[in-house]
Design an enzyme around this catalytic site. Sequence first.
Site: not given
Ligand code: THU
Length: 160
Positions: A64, A73, A75, A112
Site C-alpha cells: 500500500e 494488489c 496478485e 479484484c
Molecule cells: N487487495 C489485494 O491485494 N488483492 C485483491 O484482489 C483485493 C484487494 C488489497 C489492496 C489493498 O491493499 C487491500 O487489499 C484492501 O483493498
Amino acid sequence: MKELKIESIFQVYDDLSELPKEIFLLMNKAVETRNKAYAPYSKFRVGTALLLDNGEIITGNNQENVSYPSGLCAERTAIYYAGSQYPDSKILKMAITGASSNQKTKSPISPCGACRQAIAEYEVKQESPIEIYFMGEIGPIMKSNSLQNLLPLVFDKAVL
Ligand code: THU
C-alpha cells in the site's frame, strides 16, 4: 432479442485439510507471504503464491501507499514479478489468501477486477489456463480452472 447465459463453475474445498498436497503447500506459501504484506491503511493483508511450469514458486503481497491508488494488489505484485523474471515460463497455479486485522476473514477472497484483467493477460500470453485457488484466513477454499470463470467476456486482442 436473445438471452445469453454464461456459467461459471467453481470447486469448493471445506478447508485446507481437503486440498491436494501440492495446493496445500502452495496455499501455505501464500499465507506466509500474506503475513509480510505492507497494508498499514486497509489492515487487509493479501498473499499470492504462483507455481510456474519450471517448478519455481513466486510469491507476492499487497503493497500500500499513502497515496492510495499508488499501491498494488498481491496478485499483480506476484504475476508481474513472475513475468519479469521468467518471461518464458507458464503460470500453472495461483493461490490467494486475504485476512483482515479487524475480524477473521472466513469467506474466500477473490481477485479484484483489475487483477482479473491482469491475470487474463497472462492466460492469453501463455495460451493455457491458470488454476486459481482463493480463500480468506480460515474457511472454504474456492477453485477456478481458469481466469475465464472470473472474467467472462474478457476483452479480446483479436479486435485490435
Ligand atoms: N487487495 C489485494 O491485494 N488483492 C485483491 O484482489 C483485493 C484487494 C488489497 C489492496 C489493498 O491493499 C487491500 O487489499 C484492501 O483493498
